[in-house]
Enzyme design. Structure first.
Site, PDB file in Angstrom:
ATOM      1  N   HIS A  87       0.831  -1.217   0.000  1.00  0.00           N
ATOM      2  CA  HIS A  87       0.000   0.000   0.000  1.00  0.00           C
ATOM      3  C   HIS A  87       0.863   1.264   0.000  1.00  0.00           C
ATOM      4  CE1 HIS A  87      -3.868  -2.109   0.852  1.00  0.00           C
ATOM      5  NE2 HIS A  87      -3.073  -2.967   1.440  1.00  0.00           N
ATOM      6  N   ASN A 160     -10.289  -2.882   2.598  1.00  0.00           N
ATOM      7  CA  ASN A 160      -9.999  -2.885   1.166  1.00  0.00           C
ATOM      8  C   ASN A 160     -11.289  -2.684   0.379  1.00  0.00           C
ATOM      9  OD1 ASN A 160      -7.224  -3.316   1.290  1.00  0.00           O
ATOM     10  ND2 ASN A 160      -7.408  -5.545   1.174  1.00  0.00           N
TER      11      ASN A 160
HETATM   12 FE1  HDD Z   1      -2.484  -4.725   5.605  1.00  0.00          FE
HETATM   13  C1  HDD Z   1      -1.037  -1.705   5.176  1.00  0.00           C
HETATM   14  C2  HDD Z   1      -5.443  -3.532   4.360  1.00  0.00           C
HETATM   15  C3  HDD Z   1      -3.839  -7.897   5.702  1.00  0.00           C
HETATM   16  C4  HDD Z   1       0.276  -5.853   7.133  1.00  0.00           C
HETATM   17  N1  HDD Z   1      -3.106  -2.970   4.893  1.00  0.00           N
HETATM   18  C5  HDD Z   1      -2.366  -1.832   4.810  1.00  0.00           C
HETATM   19  C6  HDD Z   1      -3.173  -0.769   4.289  1.00  0.00           C
HETATM   20  C7  HDD Z   1      -4.402  -1.274   4.058  1.00  0.00           C
HETATM   21  C8  HDD Z   1      -4.371  -2.665   4.445  1.00  0.00           C
HETATM   22  C9  HDD Z   1      -5.604  -0.543   3.505  1.00  0.00           C
HETATM   23  C10 HDD Z   1      -2.684   0.647   4.027  1.00  0.00           C
HETATM   24  C11 HDD Z   1      -2.989   1.555   5.183  1.00  0.00           C
HETATM   25  C12 HDD Z   1      -2.533   2.947   4.854  1.00  0.00           C
HETATM   26  O1  HDD Z   1      -3.153   3.571   3.984  1.00  0.00           O
HETATM   27  O2  HDD Z   1      -1.563   3.388   5.458  1.00  0.00           O
HETATM   28  N2  HDD Z   1      -4.247  -5.554   5.050  1.00  0.00           N
HETATM   29  C13 HDD Z   1      -5.374  -4.875   4.666  1.00  0.00           C
HETATM   30  C14 HDD Z   1      -6.497  -5.774   4.644  1.00  0.00           C
HETATM   31  C15 HDD Z   1      -6.051  -6.996   5.007  1.00  0.00           C
HETATM   32  C16 HDD Z   1      -4.628  -6.865   5.281  1.00  0.00           C
HETATM   33  C17 HDD Z   1      -7.913  -5.373   4.273  1.00  0.00           C
HETATM   34  C18 HDD Z   1      -6.797  -8.279   5.164  1.00  0.00           C
HETATM   35  C19 HDD Z   1      -8.049  -8.350   5.451  1.00  0.00           C
HETATM   36  N3  HDD Z   1      -1.873  -6.540   6.250  1.00  0.00           N
HETATM   37  C20 HDD Z   1      -2.591  -7.710   6.241  1.00  0.00           C
HETATM   38  C21 HDD Z   1      -1.839  -8.743   6.915  1.00  0.00           C
HETATM   39  C22 HDD Z   1      -0.676  -8.162   7.349  1.00  0.00           C
HETATM   40  C23 HDD Z   1      -0.726  -6.786   6.906  1.00  0.00           C
HETATM   41  C24 HDD Z   1      -2.309 -10.168   7.118  1.00  0.00           C
HETATM   42  C25 HDD Z   1       0.494  -8.742   8.103  1.00  0.00           C
HETATM   43  C26 HDD Z   1       0.513  -9.857   8.733  1.00  0.00           C
HETATM   44  N4  HDD Z   1      -0.662  -3.935   5.998  1.00  0.00           N
HETATM   45  C27 HDD Z   1       0.317  -4.576   6.682  1.00  0.00           C
HETATM   46  C28 HDD Z   1       1.518  -3.705   6.972  1.00  0.00           C
HETATM   47  C29 HDD Z   1       1.064  -2.347   6.374  1.00  0.00           C
HETATM   48  C30 HDD Z   1      -0.288  -2.670   5.779  1.00  0.00           C
HETATM   49  C31 HDD Z   1       2.816  -4.244   6.492  1.00  0.00           C
HETATM   50  C32 HDD Z   1       2.026  -1.656   5.427  1.00  0.00           C
HETATM   51  C33 HDD Z   1       2.118  -0.248   5.882  1.00  0.00           C
HETATM   52  C34 HDD Z   1       1.333  -0.185   7.096  1.00  0.00           C
HETATM   53  O3  HDD Z   1       0.844  -1.408   7.393  1.00  0.00           O
HETATM   54  O4  HDD Z   1       1.126   0.793   7.775  1.00  0.00           O
HETATM   55  O5  HDD Z   1       1.758  -3.640   8.335  1.00  0.00           O
END
Ligand code: HDD
Length: 701
Positions: A87, A160
């Site tokens: 993202h 999402n």
């Molecule tokens: Fe995630 C970012 C949505 C599963 C780990 N995720 C991130 C963002 C969104 C989502 C919208 C961007 C937020 C922003 O605008 O800063 N992610 C989801 C959805 C998931 C999902 C809807 C499943 C239902 N994500 C998911 C899992 C993991 C992560 C299973 C780790 C085990 N996601 C992250 C992250 C991020 C992220 C690496 C990257 C940057 C941040 O968090 O702030 O921690």
């Protein structure tokens, strides 16, 4: 001697008593940064010359004592922070969430329960795979993350535009993302899933089938962030004032309907306007066409099984069709302000699924449980330490007294002599909340320590089969073309064959058509048994939506009917649409008081920017090839057309049959304006689809 300049005597910045972001008299969100009209050093020392460095003589070497040079360059050297691992590319906006009060019996969270309560929000939309500089219009899932600055602290709903996820357990997230991101050797392709490792992973790991299908459907290429649904994906637990609980799934429904680009538009936009979605969002807000969503919940009994009619509510690869459990509206979100500064707000905003307020708790969904660890952890590196919650965009708009101390970039100046609890020295402050605190509703937990999930998690195909069966015919065709394109980019034959073996479970015809397009044998197998199709899952339904923020391109020439354009503009703008005049050259067209500004020329205009095309009377008939390309592309993209007077001849000269569906003609502008709005309400002229869809897939023999 010149007089000594006096320092700025304006009042010093005040810290809001509630801890709310600093707001200066001139409206600056944080007057400590970039305030005052005079250039200064970071220390506030006024700088009279920032273009020349301090030298030993005009032709001599630079002196180390030039602190301004060192500070300026050194700060620049450190301007970048790590982009989000996923993202990374996004666009944000401020807004307001207003509760209908209808969730009052479900939760004690005021943000959802209190009728008419207005809560400020910041929303960040994003793509998943691309890096910060990638194109907006690629085929991908879109993030829909909402930070609610509630009166009980911050609540982040990090969702999402699709209701399901690729994996059931968070522990697989690194594998998924390593497979989907560009290859480790060449770092190709950027921002796309059309490559071997993505298809290798999702075909070996068949729980990804449902989400992959959503990506291959038109949901993977939204027309606009304003025209996407949003989903919390997981089941959450709501707790009311009596301590009673339900499980809910959150859904954002856009006022403008759910609409997508065509694949051709998405590809053109990636080159012509990589900022397509962020521009659309910012322009709409600036024009006062504030994007709007209704928040709704599907509500489930919080029983021991945590299933609904056999659908496991803890499995994020599954949905419960809205026809079985309707979405109950609980509030309205309006985005009404663009960020002032991209980095400070959209880049530094940091979401965390673990940020909840009293009355909102988690379910045992193993994907959610793992996310609750990951988000806090990731911000530590991305934002450089534990004080990221103090950044203006992340700061709650209520008092914060957390007893946390020190750390990189501490922004606060804690008073008192203690940072511990209990204490007697500072009179016991801060004291544990006696009222309104976050307490967990007691719930039994038991079981053996195992690595595994229930057998219900093994059903990977019944839901994708239901989703595909629910799509309209035109969406099915697009989905077939998307699989054929993506797999056509895969090098390994065995991966393509394995995917076809998966597709046959979704729909035998889908598998056959994709196989045909790839020139591979049609796999054996049959469509999985599934629930009845869910009409709510189709996008192309014949429903009509408002024209807010829709773009209409008016092709005109030096002799154009200016009065007619003004009539058209008035009618369209009254309905919320925006009109842009396209002419061979820039400047003004018309004479005297009756003129129109040319906003696009044949060089800068491209079909993707417009939702509808109008050719004004008196239009140029010089056959400029760029204008012809614009008209033909827009026609192929099923956009509504209108023309009046001899503007009709321009369409004919461009090879467009003016008798085709969705081509409106008349003697003057007022003849076409109303019908154009009606046609635009349907997004595209779907009746034309068969005439113009250049299918990538020859019909199956
Ligand atoms: Fe995630 C970012 C949505 C599963 C780990 N995720 C991130 C963002 C969104 C989502 C919208 C961007 C937020 C922003 O605008 O800063 N992610 C989801 C959805 C998931 C999902 C809807 C499943 C239902 N994500 C998911 C899992 C993991 C992560 C299973 C780790 C085990 N996601 C992250 C992250 C991020 C992220 C690496 C990257 C940057 C941040 O968090 O702030 O921690």
């Amino acid at each position: 001697m010149p007089p000594v300049q006096q320092p700025d005597q304006s009042a010093p910045a005040q810290v809001s008593a509630t801890g709310a972001p600093f707001v200066a008299a001139d409206g600056d969100r944080d007057p400590r940064a970039q305030s005052g009209d005079v250039l200064t050093s970071p220390q506030g020392v006024r700088i009279p010359d920032t273009d020349h460095s301090l030298k030993a003589g005009r032709r001599g070497p630079i002196l180390l004592e030039d602190f301004h040079l060192r500070e300026k360059i050194s700060h620049f050297d450190h301007e970048r922070i790590p982009e989000r691992a996923v993202h990374a590319r996004g666009a944000g906006a401020h807004g307001v969430f207003t509760s209908y009060g209808t969730a009052g019996d479900l939760t004690r969270a005021g943000v959802l329960a209190e009728k008419d309560l207005e809560t400020p929000v910041f929303v960040r939309f994003s793509t998943v795979l691309g890096s910060r500089g990638a194109a907006d219009s690629v085929r991908d899932t879109r993030g829909f993350a909402v930070k609610f600055y509630t009166q009980e602290g911050n609540w982040d709903l990090v969702g999402n535009n699709m209701p399901v996820f690729f994996i059931q357990e968070a522990i697989k997230f690194p594998d998924l993302i390593h497979a989907a991101k560009p290859s480790p050797d060449r770092e190709i392709p950027s921002a796309q899933s059309a490559h071997d490792s993505f298809w290798d992973f999702v075909s070996l790991h068949t729980e990804a089938t449902h989400h992959t299908l959503w990506n291959m459907s038109d949901r993977g290429i939204p027309r606009s962030y304003r025209m996407m649904e949003g989903f919390g994906v997981h089941s959450f637990r709501l707790v009311n004032a009596a301590g009673e609980t339900v499980l809910v799934q959150f859904k954002w429904t856009p006022k403008l309907g759910v609409h997508s680009l065509t694949w051709e538009e998405a590809q053109i936009a990636a080159g012509v306007d990589p900022d397509f979605h962020r521009r659309d969002l910012a322009d709409a807000i600036e024009a006062g066409a504030f994007p709007e969503w209704e928040l709704g919940v599907q509500v489930f009994e919080d029983n021991e099984e945590q299933t609904f009619q056999g659908i496991d509510l803890l499995d994020s690869t599954k949905i419960v069709p809205e026809e079985l459990v309707p979405v109950q509206p609980i509030g309205r979100l309006v985005l009404n302000a663009n960020p002032t500064n991209y980095f400070a707000e959209t880049e530094q905003v940091a979401f965390n699924t673990a940020h909840v307020v009293p009355g909102i708790e988690f379910s045992n969904d193993p994907l959610l449980q793992g996310r609750n660890f990951s988000y806090q952890d990731t911000q530590l590196t991305r934002l450089g330490g534990p004080n990221w919650t103090q950044l203006p965009i992340n700061r709650p708009q209520v008092s914060v007294n957390d007893n946390h101390r020190d750390g990189f970039m501490q922004q606060g100046i804690p008073t008192g002599r203690t940072g511990y609890h209990p204490n007697s020295i500072d009179g016991g402050s801060p004291a544990p909340a006696e009222q309104g605190g976050y307490t967990n509703v007691p719930r039994p937990v038991s079981g053996e320590v195992v690595r595994g999930v229930d057998a219900s998690f093994d059903d990977h195909f019944s839901q994708p089969a239901m989703f595909y069966a629910s799509l309209s015919d035109v969406e099915k065709t697009h989905t077939i073309e998307a699989y054929t394109f993506e797999l056509g980019k895969v090098y390994e034959q065995s991966i393509k064959e394995r995917v076809l073996g998966v597709l046959v479970n979704i729909d035998a015809d889908l598998a056959a058509q994709v196989a045909e397009g790839l020139g591979l044998p049609v796999p054996e197998g049959a469509t999985a048994e599934h629930l009845a199709p869910s009409p709510a899952l189709a996008q192309v339904t014949g429903e009509s939506f408002p024209a807010d923020g829709r773009q209409v391109g008016v092709v005109a020439g030096p002799d154009a009917d200016i009065a007619g354009i003004a009539t058209l503009r008035a009618a369209l703008e009254a309905a919320g649409a925006q009109v842009k005049v396209i002419a061979p050259r820039g400047g003004l067209i018309g004479t005297g008081a009756s003129t129109e500004v040319v906003e696009r020329t044949n060089v800068t205009a491209r079909s993707i920017e417009f939702d509808a095309i109008v050719v004004a009377g008196g239009a140029p008939k010089d056959g400029d090839i760029k204008a012809v390309v614009l008209l033909q592309e827009a026609f192929r993209q099923l956009k509504p057309f209108a023309a009046w007077g001899d503007g009709v001849d321009v369409l004919t000269a461009a090879g467009i049959d003016t008798g085709s569906p969705g081509v409106l003609t008349g003697a003057d502008a007022s003849d076409v304006a109303a019908d154009l709005l009606t046609t635009m309400g349907l997004h595209r002229v779907w009746e034309r689809a068969d005439l113009v869809t250049a299918s990538a897939v020859p019909p199956a023999a």
